[in-house]
Design an enzyme around this catalytic site. Sequence first.
Site, PDB file in Angstrom:
ATOM      1  N   CYS A 111       0.819  -1.219   0.000  1.00  0.00           N
ATOM      2  CA  CYS A 111       0.000   0.000   0.000  1.00  0.00           C
ATOM      3  C   CYS A 111       0.853   1.269   0.000  1.00  0.00           C
ATOM      4  O   CYS A 111       0.367   2.339  -0.351  1.00  0.00           O
ATOM      5  CB  CYS A 111      -0.933   0.021   1.199  1.00  0.00           C
ATOM      6  SG  CYS A 111      -2.028  -1.373   1.228  1.00  0.00           S
ATOM      7  N   HIS A 252      -3.458   7.295   2.773  1.00  0.00           N
ATOM      8  CA  HIS A 252      -3.884   5.953   2.336  1.00  0.00           C
ATOM      9  C   HIS A 252      -5.228   5.619   2.986  1.00  0.00           C
ATOM     10  O   HIS A 252      -5.390   5.749   4.208  1.00  0.00           O
ATOM     11  CB  HIS A 252      -2.804   4.949   2.735  1.00  0.00           C
ATOM     12  CG  HIS A 252      -3.178   3.535   2.471  1.00  0.00           C
ATOM     13  ND1 HIS A 252      -3.833   3.139   1.317  1.00  0.00           N
ATOM     14  CD2 HIS A 252      -3.007   2.401   3.205  1.00  0.00           C
ATOM     15  CE1 HIS A 252      -4.028   1.836   1.365  1.00  0.00           C
ATOM     16  NE2 HIS A 252      -3.554   1.373   2.492  1.00  0.00           N
ATOM     17  N   ASN A 282     -10.159  -0.230   0.697  1.00  0.00           N
ATOM     18  CA  ASN A 282      -8.710  -0.010   0.652  1.00  0.00           C
ATOM     19  C   ASN A 282      -8.186  -0.610  -0.659  1.00  0.00           C
ATOM     20  O   ASN A 282      -8.164  -1.824  -0.819  1.00  0.00           O
ATOM     21  CB  ASN A 282      -8.081  -0.693   1.879  1.00  0.00           C
ATOM     22  CG  ASN A 282      -6.567  -0.680   1.862  1.00  0.00           C
ATOM     23  OD1 ASN A 282      -5.939  -0.282   0.881  1.00  0.00           O
ATOM     24  ND2 ASN A 282      -5.964  -1.138   2.942  1.00  0.00           N
TER      25      ASN A 282
HETATM   26  N1  ACO Z   1     -17.416  -8.065  11.177  1.00  0.00           N
HETATM   27  C1  ACO Z   1     -17.779  -8.257  12.454  1.00  0.00           C
HETATM   28  N2  ACO Z   1     -16.902  -8.477  13.461  1.00  0.00           N
HETATM   29  C2  ACO Z   1     -15.602  -8.475  13.114  1.00  0.00           C
HETATM   30  C3  ACO Z   1     -15.150  -8.277  11.811  1.00  0.00           C
HETATM   31  C4  ACO Z   1     -16.117  -8.063  10.817  1.00  0.00           C
HETATM   32  N3  ACO Z   1     -15.796  -7.857   9.526  1.00  0.00           N
HETATM   33  N4  ACO Z   1     -13.811  -8.339  11.810  1.00  0.00           N
HETATM   34  C5  ACO Z   1     -13.424  -8.562  13.066  1.00  0.00           C
HETATM   35  N5  ACO Z   1     -14.515  -8.663  13.859  1.00  0.00           N
HETATM   36  C6  ACO Z   1     -14.569  -8.910  15.289  1.00  0.00           C
HETATM   37  C7  ACO Z   1     -13.355  -9.618  15.826  1.00  0.00           C
HETATM   38  O1  ACO Z   1     -13.440 -11.017  15.651  1.00  0.00           O
HETATM   39  C8  ACO Z   1     -13.386  -9.231  17.280  1.00  0.00           C
HETATM   40  O2  ACO Z   1     -14.321 -10.042  17.948  1.00  0.00           O
HETATM   41  P1  ACO Z   1     -14.025 -10.552  19.450  1.00  0.00           P
HETATM   42  O3  ACO Z   1     -13.924  -9.304  20.267  1.00  0.00           O
HETATM   43  O4  ACO Z   1     -15.195 -11.406  19.727  1.00  0.00           O
HETATM   44  O5  ACO Z   1     -12.724 -11.291  19.356  1.00  0.00           O
HETATM   45  C9  ACO Z   1     -13.965  -7.808  17.248  1.00  0.00           C
HETATM   46  O6  ACO Z   1     -14.618  -7.670  15.976  1.00  0.00           O
HETATM   47  C10 ACO Z   1     -12.931  -6.725  17.369  1.00  0.00           C
HETATM   48  O7  ACO Z   1     -11.859  -7.063  16.507  1.00  0.00           O
HETATM   49  P2  ACO Z   1     -10.634  -6.147  16.317  1.00  0.00           P
HETATM   50  O8  ACO Z   1      -9.657  -6.804  15.401  1.00  0.00           O
HETATM   51  O9  ACO Z   1     -10.136  -5.695  17.687  1.00  0.00           O
HETATM   52  O10 ACO Z   1     -11.324  -4.929  15.588  1.00  0.00           O
HETATM   53  P3  ACO Z   1     -10.701  -3.546  15.260  1.00  0.00           P
HETATM   54  O11 ACO Z   1     -11.529  -2.500  15.831  1.00  0.00           O
HETATM   55  O12 ACO Z   1      -9.217  -3.517  15.518  1.00  0.00           O
HETATM   56  O13 ACO Z   1     -10.885  -3.465  13.681  1.00  0.00           O
HETATM   57  C11 ACO Z   1      -9.681  -3.780  11.642  1.00  0.00           C
HETATM   58  C12 ACO Z   1     -10.287  -4.456  12.862  1.00  0.00           C
HETATM   59  C13 ACO Z   1     -10.788  -3.056  10.909  1.00  0.00           C
HETATM   60  C14 ACO Z   1      -9.053  -4.844  10.766  1.00  0.00           C
HETATM   61  C15 ACO Z   1      -8.620  -2.756  12.122  1.00  0.00           C
HETATM   62  O14 ACO Z   1      -7.739  -3.369  13.024  1.00  0.00           O
HETATM   63  C16 ACO Z   1      -7.824  -2.195  10.993  1.00  0.00           C
HETATM   64  O15 ACO Z   1      -8.336  -1.499  10.123  1.00  0.00           O
HETATM   65  N6  ACO Z   1      -6.504  -2.420  10.986  1.00  0.00           N
HETATM   66  C17 ACO Z   1      -5.635  -1.911   9.942  1.00  0.00           C
HETATM   67  C18 ACO Z   1      -5.712  -2.791   8.735  1.00  0.00           C
HETATM   68  C19 ACO Z   1      -5.088  -2.172   7.535  1.00  0.00           C
HETATM   69  O16 ACO Z   1      -5.020  -0.989   7.388  1.00  0.00           O
HETATM   70  N7  ACO Z   1      -4.633  -3.034   6.637  1.00  0.00           N
HETATM   71  C20 ACO Z   1      -4.116  -2.613   5.391  1.00  0.00           C
HETATM   72  C21 ACO Z   1      -2.681  -2.269   5.462  1.00  0.00           C
HETATM   73  S1  ACO Z   1      -2.107  -1.684   3.985  1.00  0.00           S
HETATM   74  C22 ACO Z   1      -1.663  -2.917   2.900  1.00  0.00           C
HETATM   75  O17 ACO Z   1      -0.533  -2.974   2.549  1.00  0.00           O
HETATM   76  C23 ACO Z   1      -2.548  -3.932   2.346  1.00  0.00           C
END
Ligand code: ACO
Length: 325
Positions: A111, A252, A282
């Site tokens: 990214c 980004h 994304n």
């Molecule tokens: N729908 C419903 N629940 C979900 C989902 C979903 N799609 N995804 C995760 N959950 C659940 C989890 O299982 C967890 O449940 P639990 O509490 O029972 O264990 C709960 O939601 C909270 O999960 P978290 O991972 O703590 O959620 P968070 O608020 O951190 O959001 C996310 C997750 C959206 C992935 C966030 O961490 C994020 O955006 N991180 C950055 C990712 C990113 O930018 N990646 C791209 C990088 S760039 C590249 O090079 C590709």
Amino acid sequence: MGVAIRGTGSALPEKILTNFDLEKMVDTSDEWIRQRTGMSERHIGQKETVPSLASAACRRALEKAGKKAEEVELIIVATCTTEMLLPCAACRVQNILGAKDAIAFDINAACGGFLFALNTAHHYIESGACNNALVVGSEVLSEIIDWTDRGTCVLFGDGSGAVYVEKTEEGDGSGIIGMSQGSNGMAGKMLYCRGRVVKGETEPEINSEDLLVHMNGGEVFKFAVRQVPICIRKALDMAGLQPEDIDMYLLHQANSRIIESIAKTLKQDIKKFPMNMEKTGNTSSASIPILLDELNREGKIQKGQKLMLSGFGAGMTFGACALIW
Ligand code: ACO
């Protein structure tokens, strides 16, 4: 002598996948995705490929700049999802466009790739190796996403964004004024994909898990909110600017909460941080140039305004670029 963006273009696949579609595929909800990521829908490639999207975006950027493909001297495609190992996506874009005099190659910094490609083009032009370049981010991430993993599949979309950059003359007033980039390979396990099926080939006999993206979302989130402001400050220092001098931050489009946190760290109004991930998801290396093109076409960027572009991605990689429009 400087380097300035003279044209922008973008291309998105026709098919749209909404949060409601995803509700039928994995255990998730429209409400969770919107609240936790800021996304409602994303475009998914069907027949579109990394080079087909990239060349469409390039054509629009050239059109905006009033240039012909034959005039292009350098094409850099930032991608981590090209469907052929050889030749590289940039050479296929060169062929599609008929840019016969261009040097063409790819960069994979995930990214963060668009910023790495822009920085490279900047150095090529500043050194006098060439006079102009097409810098492109293009991804068909849907091919390497695990569509059974709700933690990743809701986040990504496909698309391409391109800019045409060229050498500026003395006293022009526009152009790139500060750049910074970096990598942290020690954090590589946060986000990885070991390999991929090349389109048209039979499935190789390896664990299909290895062909998909694996991500520790929480760690990536923490990395981004810590590292991106540092990277932005380095580009600001190089340009002799303060955060308040920037009119618009084009970051980004990974997650609206990441962008809100960065705005807070920099003590800048969130209104300075336009977002479009609601409609695109994304799109990895394509997200910044797609957003830039949207704003440019809507007439939302004025001549003389100061912009900061900044991204991060798998690697981990990060980059920033300050420029005067
Ligand atoms: N729908 C419903 N629940 C979900 C989902 C979903 N799609 N995804 C995760 N959950 C659940 C989890 O299982 C967890 O449940 P639990 O509490 O029972 O264990 C709960 O939601 C909270 O999960 P978290 O991972 O703590 O959620 P968070 O608020 O951190 O959001 C996310 C997750 C959206 C992935 C966030 O961490 C994020 O955006 N991180 C950055 C990712 C990113 O930018 N990646 C791209 C990088 S760039 C590249 O090079 C590709």
